[in-house]
Scaffold this motif. Structure first.
Motif, PDB file in Angstrom:
ATOM      1  N   PHE A  52     -49.576  -7.134 -10.564  1.00 23.09           N
ATOM      2  CA  PHE A  52     -48.363  -6.331 -10.543  1.00 23.09           C
ATOM      3  C   PHE A  52     -47.792  -6.315  -9.135  1.00 23.09           C
ATOM      4  CE2 PHE A  52     -50.965  -4.676 -13.977  1.00 23.09           C
ATOM      5  CZ  PHE A  52     -50.069  -4.686 -15.023  1.00 23.09           C
ATOM      6  N   VAL A  54     -45.032  -4.503  -7.068  1.00 18.86           N
ATOM      7  CA  VAL A  54     -44.243  -3.278  -7.175  1.00 18.86           C
ATOM      8  C   VAL A  54     -43.359  -3.137  -5.945  1.00 18.86           C
ATOM      9  CG1 VAL A  54     -44.359  -0.774  -7.438  1.00 18.86           C
ATOM     10  CG2 VAL A  54     -46.115  -2.213  -8.486  1.00 18.86           C
ATOM     11  N   LYS A  59     -40.883  -3.373 -11.059  1.00 20.65           N
ATOM     12  CA  LYS A  59     -42.286  -3.760 -11.129  1.00 20.65           C
ATOM     13  C   LYS A  59     -42.327  -5.079 -11.897  1.00 20.65           C
ATOM     14  CE  LYS A  59     -45.391  -1.664 -13.862  1.00 20.65           C
ATOM     15  NZ  LYS A  59     -46.358  -0.665 -14.334  1.00 20.65           N
ATOM     16  N   LYS A  88     -37.273  -0.196 -12.490  1.00 18.36           N
ATOM     17  CA  LYS A  88     -37.791   1.155 -12.274  1.00 18.36           C
ATOM     18  C   LYS A  88     -36.914   2.131 -13.049  1.00 18.36           C
ATOM     19  CE  LYS A  88     -40.974   1.098  -8.855  1.00 18.36           C
ATOM     20  NZ  LYS A  88     -41.444   1.825  -7.738  1.00 18.36           N
TER      21      LYS A  88
END
Length: 91
Positions: A52, A54, A59, A88
């Motif tokens: 992941f 971010v 993300k 997001k």
């Protein structure tokens, strides 16, 4: 931030702010520093990794369907062939 987690149970293997993601055709080379223990875990579970990336904006989820993971000189590189971007949520 980059997080590498186990696909089953979501165990966190590695989290770092020092990494690179390099597109290569239909793949992404995701590289970062890793301790010997982290490298060992990532190699052992190479077919079960979720990555992941971010940022403040989104993300992004990556994974390697072939489990292609390379180690060396205190670093690890995972060749991902799947990418999904999630925006997001607005607060």
């Amino acid at each position: 931030m980059l997080m590498i987690r186990h696909a089953i149970g979501s165990r966190l293997f590695l989290q770092t702010e020092d990494y690179s993601i390099t597109p290569r055709g239909e793949q992404w080379l995701i590289s970062c520093r890793a301790t010997e223990e982290e490298q060992s875990n990532l190699l052992e579970f190479r077919h079960e990794l979720n990555l992941f990336h971010v940022t403040d904006e989104n993300k992004t989820w990556y994974y390697s369907s072939k489990g292609e993971v390379h180690e060396g000189d205190g670093a690890i590189t995972i060749v991902a062939d799947h990418q999904t971007v999630y925006p997001k949520e607005e607060k």
